[in-house]
Motif scaffolding. Structure first.
Motif, PDB file in Angstrom:
ATOM      1  N   ALA A  13     -52.077  11.145  -3.288  1.00 49.20           N
ATOM      2  CA  ALA A  13     -50.744  11.834  -3.178  1.00 49.20           C
ATOM      3  C   ALA A  13     -50.930  13.518  -3.826  1.00 49.20           C
ATOM      4  O   ALA A  13     -50.220  14.343  -3.313  1.00 49.20           O
ATOM      5  CB  ALA A  13     -49.629  11.368  -3.806  1.00 49.20           C
ATOM      6  N   LEU A  14     -51.618  13.171  -4.907  1.00 49.17           N
ATOM      7  CA  LEU A  14     -51.873  14.730  -5.308  1.00 49.17           C
ATOM      8  C   LEU A  14     -52.683  15.702  -4.727  1.00 49.17           C
ATOM      9  O   LEU A  14     -52.224  16.833  -4.440  1.00 49.17           O
ATOM     10  CB  LEU A  14     -52.415  14.622  -6.925  1.00 49.17           C
ATOM     11  N   ALA A  15     -53.523  15.085  -3.890  1.00 44.63           N
ATOM     12  CA  ALA A  15     -54.572  15.753  -3.154  1.00 44.63           C
ATOM     13  C   ALA A  15     -53.568  16.508  -1.942  1.00 44.63           C
ATOM     14  O   ALA A  15     -53.878  17.523  -1.520  1.00 44.63           O
ATOM     15  CB  ALA A  15     -55.594  14.986  -2.774  1.00 44.63           C
ATOM     16  N   LEU A  16     -52.785  15.663  -1.408  1.00 42.92           N
ATOM     17  CA  LEU A  16     -51.942  15.908  -0.328  1.00 42.92           C
ATOM     18  C   LEU A  16     -50.835  16.972  -0.936  1.00 42.92           C
ATOM     19  O   LEU A  16     -50.363  17.984   0.133  1.00 42.92           O
ATOM     20  CB  LEU A  16     -51.009  14.715   0.259  1.00 42.92           C
ATOM     21  N   ALA A  17     -50.371  16.835  -1.931  1.00 43.48           N
ATOM     22  CA  ALA A  17     -49.521  17.683  -2.653  1.00 43.48           C
ATOM     23  C   ALA A  17     -50.223  18.970  -2.662  1.00 43.48           C
ATOM     24  O   ALA A  17     -49.639  20.232  -2.113  1.00 43.48           O
ATOM     25  CB  ALA A  17     -49.046  17.351  -4.040  1.00 43.48           C
ATOM     26  N   VAL A  18     -51.317  19.210  -3.230  1.00 42.55           N
ATOM     27  CA  VAL A  18     -51.928  20.584  -3.216  1.00 42.55           C
ATOM     28  C   VAL A  18     -52.284  21.213  -1.820  1.00 42.55           C
ATOM     29  O   VAL A  18     -51.884  22.429  -1.785  1.00 42.55           O
ATOM     30  CB  VAL A  18     -53.577  20.246  -4.003  1.00 42.55           C
ATOM     31  N   ASN A  19     -52.708  20.258  -0.910  1.00 43.42           N
ATOM     32  CA  ASN A  19     -52.761  20.708   0.550  1.00 43.42           C
ATOM     33  C   ASN A  19     -51.517  21.347   1.148  1.00 43.42           C
ATOM     34  O   ASN A  19     -51.566  22.260   1.577  1.00 43.42           O
ATOM     35  CB  ASN A  19     -53.356  19.188   1.189  1.00 43.42           C
ATOM     36  N   ALA A  20     -50.411  20.615   0.796  1.00 40.49           N
ATOM     37  CA  ALA A  20     -49.210  21.234   1.391  1.00 40.49           C
ATOM     38  C   ALA A  20     -48.631  22.395   0.659  1.00 40.49           C
ATOM     39  O   ALA A  20     -48.330  23.188   1.116  1.00 40.49           O
ATOM     40  CB  ALA A  20     -47.981  19.802   0.866  1.00 40.49           C
ATOM     41  N   PHE A  21     -49.114  22.525  -0.597  1.00 40.77           N
ATOM     42  CA  PHE A  21     -48.741  23.791  -1.243  1.00 40.77           C
ATOM     43  C   PHE A  21     -49.430  24.973  -0.730  1.00 40.77           C
ATOM     44  O   PHE A  21     -48.944  25.986  -0.346  1.00 40.77           O
ATOM     45  CB  PHE A  21     -48.936  23.628  -2.759  1.00 40.77           C
ATOM     46  N   ILE A  22     -50.751  24.643  -0.171  1.00 42.89           N
ATOM     47  CA  ILE A  22     -51.544  25.716   0.493  1.00 42.89           C
ATOM     48  C   ILE A  22     -51.155  26.118   1.605  1.00 42.89           C
ATOM     49  O   ILE A  22     -51.067  27.197   2.187  1.00 42.89           O
ATOM     50  CB  ILE A  22     -53.125  25.136   0.527  1.00 42.89           C
ATOM     51  N   LEU A  23     -50.558  25.111   2.566  1.00 46.03           N
ATOM     52  CA  LEU A  23     -49.930  25.241   3.758  1.00 46.03           C
ATOM     53  C   LEU A  23     -48.484  25.785   3.725  1.00 46.03           C
ATOM     54  O   LEU A  23     -48.034  26.032   4.722  1.00 46.03           O
ATOM     55  CB  LEU A  23     -49.817  23.981   4.450  1.00 46.03           C
ATOM     56  N   GLY A  24     -48.215  26.167   2.624  1.00 47.24           N
ATOM     57  CA  GLY A  24     -46.776  26.690   2.549  1.00 47.24           C
ATOM     58  C   GLY A  24     -45.424  25.546   2.364  1.00 47.24           C
ATOM     59  O   GLY A  24     -44.419  26.140   2.398  1.00 47.24           O
ATOM     60  N   GLU A  25     -45.888  24.342   2.285  1.00 49.94           N
ATOM     61  CA  GLU A  25     -44.716  23.392   2.373  1.00 49.94           C
ATOM     62  C   GLU A  25     -44.318  23.083   1.111  1.00 49.94           C
ATOM     63  O   GLU A  25     -44.787  22.012   0.395  1.00 49.94           O
ATOM     64  CB  GLU A  25     -45.189  21.997   3.250  1.00 49.94           C
TER      65      GLU A  25
END
Ligand SMILES: [Zn+2]
Length: 120
Positions: A13-25
């Motif tokens: 979940a934390l990894a996905l959060a970082v990923n989503a943050f990078i994508l601008g979500e």
């Protein structure tokens, strides 16, 4: 084992959060971050709890006790088992009647009440 799965999911979940943050979500990232943190806190808490339980179980293992009795006056005392103790072994003189010796009448394992109080 469930704790480890929850811990792994929280990391995902934390990894996905970082990923989503990078994508601008950012909103999605925020949600995932919260979920990740809650799951991680929960699993760490449970891990610590279970470790403490194991430690306290080690401390409270049943100990051997020896009952000493005077044959004359019947005064009893209990102490921890010592190497070489056996039932009917003669020990030192009684405190009340010095001319009579005390003997071991029982050796038993003492199970402490606290051990039964664990919730799981
Ligand atoms: Zn006595």
């Amino acid at each position: 084992m469930i704790v480890l799965i929850v811990l792994a999911l929280s990391l995902v979940a934390l990894a996905l959060a970082v990923n989503a943050f990078i994508l601008g979500e950012e909103i999605v990232a925020g949600y995932l971050l919260v979920i990740g943190f809650i799951a991680m806190t929960l699993s760490v808490y449970v891990l610590l709890q279970s470790r403490r339980r194991v430690m306290s179980m080690k401390i409270e293992k049943p100990s051997m006790m020896t009952t000493i009795e005077c044959r004359k006056c019947g005064s009893k005392s209990v102490r921890e088992f010592q190497r070489g103790d056996y039932v009917f072994k003669e020990l030192g003189p009684c405190q009340k009647c010095p001319d009579d010796k005390m003997i071991i009448t029982a050796i038993y394992k003492e199970v402490k009440e606290k051990e039964k109080a664990f919730p799981f």
